[in-house]
Design an enzyme around this catalytic site. Structure first.
Site, PDB file in Angstrom:
ATOM      1  N   LYS A  45      -1.791  12.202 -12.081  1.00  0.00           N
ATOM      2  CA  LYS A  45      -2.403  10.913 -12.435  1.00  0.00           C
ATOM      3  C   LYS A  45      -2.632  10.081 -11.175  1.00  0.00           C
ATOM      4  CE  LYS A  45       2.258   9.145 -13.382  1.00  0.00           C
ATOM      5  NZ  LYS A  45       3.217   8.803 -14.444  1.00  0.00           N
ATOM      6  N   TYR A 267      -2.537 -13.579  13.224  1.00  0.00           N
ATOM      7  CA  TYR A 267      -2.608 -14.760  12.359  1.00  0.00           C
ATOM      8  C   TYR A 267      -1.326 -15.574  12.415  1.00  0.00           C
ATOM      9  CZ  TYR A 267      -6.983 -13.425  10.160  1.00  0.00           C
ATOM     10  OH  TYR A 267      -8.284 -13.123   9.929  1.00  0.00           O
TER      11      TYR A 267
END
Ligand SMILES: *Cc1c(COP(=O)(O)O)cnc(C)c1O
Length: 390
Positions: A45, A267
């Site tokens: 999956k 940042y």
């Protein structure tokens, strides 16, 4: 070493995932041996936990695996043409209302998780004029998917269901398989056995995921359903080293720069260099599934690795890049052609096992793997070639 996959993308992507299909197949064999005489399925999956179901499932099939599980019908429809005709493919989450004819025509088997889902599958069978195979899930105590004890009784009492639905697998799922001593494991097993024993026609019984496959023979039933262990992650903490690692993740060095003491990085200038530093900017960021929290103190020492040397992540992880501190690389790794733009550094691999990275990110290997983004290239080492020396 011959590889295949998105080879043309290697130079242009910010990072690459290398999937060792040889190791994957060996992990499947190990679990199959451990579970014998039960069969070992392949749970593929979420695109085989992010690694590429179109590559992973055929490799397992070539090694003899004939039982496959995905979560959604769409995943099954994509995968079905790639599997041998005699392979069985199951949809764990069951079917969305109205998808039954599509599923039946494709030869895919739903996992029936409620009486209502069983009723719709039976109705589809009657419309098509033939019994339809399915798995039936029993909720033995996890309260996620599956029929309750009352619903199992209702299913068995309704002759209409039993004629129309050909129950091939009766399954359940353990809530705490990764904790071998959890009392719920035995409680769930007992509840499951009580209900599963009432089915006629000897359907295959299936209880265990990867971790459940290591709880002992009484948990094996007829079919175990490993996922994460195939992809190399230890199913529970005591099992590190048992399985072969399958995944390497490497980031491309996009730039190497020298900065003076006092310069800020990234940042919020969350990192300030305390000494003249050599900073490498890597072209992998949180948009690639590399967790943002691995930057700075929340990253618990997360690092990239180059020729066995540790390069700590410094400052914030950006969307498309992150910075690592390469100041402490020894001189030979600093030679003019070492750690330069275009080199690759290890993010997951021998120096940074998947389990360690997951731990540093406060999550589990499943979430790291399934989060790895579509723009990372995926390269596959093939069973028949990856043992050859060149
Ligand atoms: C995902 C899943 C598995 C595989 O679990 P792993 O822990 O990855 O081995 C097995 N059974 C069910 C029902 C699942 O949802």
């Amino acid at each position: 070493m011959r590889t295949s996959g998105a080879a043309g993308k290697l130079a242009t992507s910010g990072g690459r995932i290398v999937v060792d299909l040889d190791a994957l197949v060996e992990n499947h064999r190990l679990i199959a041996r451990q579970a014998a005489p039960a069969r070992a399925a392949g749970v593929v999956k979420a695109d085989a936990y992010g690694l590429g179901a179109a590559q992973v499932a055929p490799a397992l099939a070539a090694a003899g695996c004939r039982d496959f599980f995905v979560a959604l019908l769409q995943e099954a429809l994509d995968l079905k043409p790639l599997l041998p005709a005699d392979a069985d493919l199951y949809v764990l989450n069951g079917l969305a209302i109205g998808d039954e004819p599509l599923c039946a025509e494709a030869g895919v088997r739903p996992v029936l998780n409620s009486l209502e889902q069983a009723r719709r599958w039976a109705e589809t069978a009657r419309t098509l004029g033939r019994p339809l195979p399915a798995a039936l899930q029993i909720d033995s105590g996890m309260s996620r998917f599956g029929l309750s004890a009352d619903e199992v009784a209702a299913f068995l009492a309704a002759p209409g269901f039993r004629e129309a639905v050909d129950v091939r697998v009766v399954m359940t799922h353990l809530a705490c398989a990764g904790a071998p001593d959890a009392p719920s494991n035995r409680a769930q097993l007992a509840a499951f056995r009580d209900l599963a024993g009432r089915f006629e026609g000897r359907p295959a019984l299936s209880i265990a995921n990867s971790a459940g496959s290591f709880l002992g023979p009484e948990f094996h039933g007829d079919l175990v359903r490993p996922g994460i262990a195939l992809y190399g992650a230890a199913p529970s903490p005591g099992q590190a080293g048992l399985l072969r690692p399958v995944v390497r993740l490497e980031a491309r060095v996009a730039q190497v720069r020298h900065i003076p003491a006092g310069a800020g990085v990234g940042y919020d200038l969350a990192f300030t260099a305390e000494r003249p530093s050599r900073i490498a900017t890597l072209a992998v960021g949180y948009a690639d599934g590399w967790p943002r929290r691995l930057g700075g103190p929340s990253g618990k020492g997360a690092a990239a690795w180059f020729q066995g040397h540790r390069l700590p992540i410094v400052g914030r992880v950006s969307m498309d890049s992150m910075a690592v501190d390469a100041t402490d690389l020894p001189p030979d790794a600093l030679a003019p052609d070492a750690l330069a733009e275009g080199d690759y550094v290890e993010l997951i691999g021998p120096n940074a096992p998947l389990e360690t990275v997951a731990e540093q990110a406060d999550t589990i290997p499943y979430e790291i793997l399934t989060g790895l983004g579509a723009r990372l290239s995926r390269t596959y080492l093939r069973p028949e070639t990856s043992r050859s020396p060149s």
